[in-house]
Design a protein around this motif. Structure first.
Motif, PDB file in Angstrom:
ATOM      1  N   THR A 103     100.285 -14.557  47.186  1.00 33.11           N
ATOM      2  CA  THR A 103     100.498 -14.565  48.647  1.00 33.11           C
ATOM      3  C   THR A 103     101.264 -13.633  49.168  1.00 33.11           C
ATOM      4  OG1 THR A 103      98.900 -16.700  49.898  1.00 33.11           O
ATOM      5  CG2 THR A 103     100.285 -15.426  51.147  1.00 33.11           C
ATOM      6  N   GLU A 111      91.559 -17.935  43.288  1.00 33.16           N
ATOM      7  CA  GLU A 111      92.371 -17.804  44.418  1.00 33.16           C
ATOM      8  C   GLU A 111      92.095 -17.031  45.502  1.00 33.16           C
ATOM      9  OE1 GLU A 111      96.929 -17.458  42.696  1.00 33.16           O
ATOM     10  OE2 GLU A 111      95.286 -16.412  41.587  1.00 33.16           O
ATOM     11  N   ALA A 112      90.271 -16.428  45.032  1.00 32.06           N
ATOM     12  CA  ALA A 112      89.829 -15.349  46.264  1.00 32.06           C
ATOM     13  C   ALA A 112      88.893 -16.253  46.849  1.00 32.06           C
ATOM     14  CB  ALA A 112      89.071 -14.757  45.539  1.00 32.06           C
ATOM     15  N   LYS A 113      88.493 -16.776  48.647  1.00 28.72           N
ATOM     16  CA  LYS A 113      87.919 -17.505  49.149  1.00 28.72           C
ATOM     17  C   LYS A 113      86.420 -17.181  48.585  1.00 28.72           C
ATOM     18  CE  LYS A 113      91.556 -17.165  52.862  1.00 28.72           C
ATOM     19  NZ  LYS A 113      91.605 -16.921  54.167  1.00 28.72           N
ATOM     20  N   ASN A 114      86.266 -16.019  48.494  1.00 23.41           N
ATOM     21  CA  ASN A 114      84.586 -16.100  48.061  1.00 23.41           C
ATOM     22  C   ASN A 114      84.503 -14.980  46.311  1.00 23.41           C
ATOM     23  OD1 ASN A 114      82.245 -15.390  47.803  1.00 23.41           O
ATOM     24  ND2 ASN A 114      81.925 -15.459  49.826  1.00 23.41           N
ATOM     25  N   ASP A 159      83.926 -10.808  46.892  1.00 23.63           N
ATOM     26  CA  ASP A 159      84.671 -10.256  46.770  1.00 23.63           C
ATOM     27  C   ASP A 159      85.148  -9.688  45.754  1.00 23.63           C
ATOM     28  OD1 ASP A 159      84.203 -10.541  49.486  1.00 23.63           O
ATOM     29  OD2 ASP A 159      85.526 -12.269  49.647  1.00 23.63           O
TER      30      ASP A 159
END
Length: 640
Positions: A153, A351-354, A358
């Protein structure tokens, strides 16, 4: 944002322009822009393979993960799954472990150059302090590692800010450079550099001397000669002795001193047509006339002592021209360094949400934005700016050609050298920020590949541990930080190798230059360590990209989403293009003037040693841990 930070047009325009001007000189630099476009096509083919693989295999590990998944479920190829996975991960390390060290080294070189701007009496403008660069490599590597240690982050936040700053700064430079070219017509008064100072008048020159006071033979990269300066270090006006004639005495438009007579010598700067250039009876500076003449764009007789040398582009079409297949190949091979990094985001799948949506977008968009937009604009602007006031040989002989250009265009825009220098320093600061982002992104990616291999037990299991609080692969990060510091020091050790700089001025014989400085003749014989480390990283890149193209073909061969053009033609193009670039590094030195054989073959030797050690480690660790080399049975693979 993380992938864009690794591609970093802000850093690499500044850092690689000199290499692109020098490598394959004196003619290959004219194909710089088109060479980048060729490299971009190669990278897009590889990037598309990464994007397609990330759709069906989301997760951490990038190509390392894809290799196992692609082979493990195939009816025949499954037995090679572990070999493919290890080979891919090992090749990844030749890239991801060396590249951050290279970035640490070039940041040290940039910082050493800036020291001269702030402390010219202590630090030389021709030689960076070896002691400073060593200390800088250690501090910079550990500082960037600390940011990566804090977690993804914080890394992404830093990279986002850096991207915005560097893209804005370089677009500003590009606009000003283009405006300079468009506003300065042929023959108009322009700016050029004299002893690092931007001036608008012609300056006398003197031959470059060696450490024994003897003239150094002019070479294409050493011209124009060193500016002549007075005892205060100020440029001397260009002068030409002339005898006063009857016509001069009769010409009432040219006021001469009252006591001058026919036949007297009169020091004048230059003739202005048939008249002496005078003002109030005194010689004045001759304005520096800008020239882009096509007949002077390539100079030289074409002999060994006076080779044909490319100087500048006479037209915009020349900037984007091909100029020769070999030249394009040379430039494309260098441009690989400035374009790699798009694949780094595939290591962050967990660590990616989608991830399935993405990550593929990020791979292609990062390359398109940084390569097809930013690089295409700024390299066009920098190449179109070249003229007789700053030629490509000048760029090849400079430690920071983009910095030189920024001084010139800044002095023109703001009206003084002091303000032009300030403009350059602001831009240099954005480059420094871009290098932080590049090093950070690559270090984070490399650590995650090492983490994936450690988690699988293919390297030490301690690399497969995550930090309790920030979930970062801290063991891998700090190991890579130490290695980056060491490789950074190796990068700067002989970064002037293969060139013949003037001897270090005795006034700089202080503690900062107490070791690590060689005489000019020795530099000419030594290989360039900056190029060596760069090529080691590039060889790792080519191996990784070729392997990924093969993995793509295997992965989709029995997959429901198989498409002949997407999953056969594009990967094969990427495979062949990467292989051709790698081979050209080895063949080019014997076929193209200006390419040295020392650096690529030393880099090849290092890569061979790494590969040999990898094979030894794989076999011995497999035996020690009772792991079968070949997979005994296929495992069901996802079909959607």
């Amino acid at each position: 944002m993380n992938a864009m930070a690794l591609i970093a047009p802000g850093a690499f325009l500044w850092l690689t322009f000199q290499i692109q001007a020098l490598y394959g000189a004196p003619l290959a630099g004219q194909a710089m822009w088109f060479g980048i476009i060729g490299a971009l096509a190669l990278c897009f083919a590889t990037a598309y393979s990464y994007a397609e693989l990330s759709k069906i295999y989301p997760g951490a590990g990038s190509s390392y993960l894809y290799a196992e998944q692609a082979f493990i479920g195939k009816t025949k190829a499954y037995k090679f799954a572990r070999i493919a996975k290890f080979f891919t991960g090992w090749a990844s390390h030749l890239y991801y472990w060396v590249y951050p060290g290279c970035m640490v080294g070039v940041t040290a070189i940039l910082s050493g150059y800036l020291l001269n701007q702030f402390f010219p009496d202590t630090f030389s403008g021709s030689y960076n302090s070896p002691l400073f660069m060593i200390l800088f490599c250690v501090v910079f590597a550990l500082g960037v590692a600390y940011i990566a240690y804090r977690g993804v982050t914080g890394t992404t936040g830093v990279n986002t800010a850096i991207n915005v700053i560097q893209i804005t700064a370089l677009l500003v430079f590009s606009v000003i450079a283009l405006a300079y070219r468009l506003q300065h017509k042929e023959g108009s008064t322009g700016w050029h550099l004299s002893n690092g100072t931007a001036v608008t008048y012609a300056v006398d020159s003197t031959n470059v001397l060696d450490d024994k006071g003897k003239p150094v033979q002019d070479a294409w990269a050493d011209t124009p000669p060193t500016p002549k300066v007075d005892d205060k270090g100020q440029p001397v006006y260009k002068q030409q002795d002339r005898v006063v004639t009857k016509e001069d005495l009769a010409n009432k438009d040219v006021p001469l001193p009252a006591d001058i007579a026919e036949g007297d010598p009169y020091p004048v700067l230059q003739k202005d047509g048939d008249k002496l250039v005078l003002k109030d009876g005194k010689a004045i500076a001759v304005p520096f006339a800008v020239s882009y003449k096509a007949e002077d764009a390539v100079s030289g007789a074409g002999t060994d002592k006076d080779p044909k040398t490319f100087n500048w582009h006479a037209t915009p079409g020349s900037v984007v021209g091909v100029h020769g297949f070999n030249f394009v190949f040379i430039q494309a091979c260098i441009a690989i360094l400035i374009l790699v990094g798009f694949e780094s985001v595939t290591a962050m799948g967990e660590e990616a949400k989608n991830a399935k949506r993405d990550v593929p977008r990020a791979v292609l968009l990062s390359l398109a934005i940084q390569g097809a937009f930013c690089y295409a604009i700024e390299y066009f602007a920098a190449n179109y700016f070249l003229h007789n006031g700053y030629t490509l040989p000048n760029a090849a002989a400079s430690g920071a050609p983009i910095g030189d250009m920024m001084v010139i265009v800044g002095s023109w825009l703001f009206g003084s050298y002091a303000l032009g220098r300030a403009f350059m320093l602001v831009q240099a600061f954005t480059v420094f920020l871009a290098l932080i982002g590049t090093t950070l992104s690559c270090l984070s990616t490399g650590a995650r590949v090492t983490y994936a291999m450690g988690r699988d037990g293919e390297v030490g299991s301690h690399f497969g541990l995550l930090h309790d609080k920030n979930a970062s692969p801290h063991r891998a990060i700090w190991t890579l930080a130490v290695l980056s510091a060491i490789l950074g020091i190796a990068t700067v050790a002989v970064y002037l190798g293969g060139t013949t700089p003037a001897a270090l001025d005795p006034k700089y014989h202080n503690i900062w230059y107490s070791f690590g400085i060689f005489d000019p003749a020795t530099y000419a014989k030594l290989p360039n360590t900056l190029v060596i480390i760069t090529l080691i990283s590039n060889f790792g890149t080519f191996l990784l990209y070729m392997t990924t193209c093969i993995i793509t073909i295997v992965a989709f061969k029995e997959h429901d989403a198989f498409h002949g053009f997407k999953h056969i033609c594009i990967p094969i193009f990427g495979l062949v293009a990467n292989l051709a670039c790698m081979l050209f590094y080895l063949v080019g030195p014997f076929t193209v003037a200006g390419m040295s054989w020392k650096e690529p073959y030393i880099a090849l030797g290092v890569a061979a040693l790494w590969g040999g050690y990898g094979a030894f480690y794989f076999l011995t660790s497999s035996k020690k841990n009772a792991k079968p080399i070949y997979v005994e049975a296929p495992v069901g693979a996802a079909k959607a």
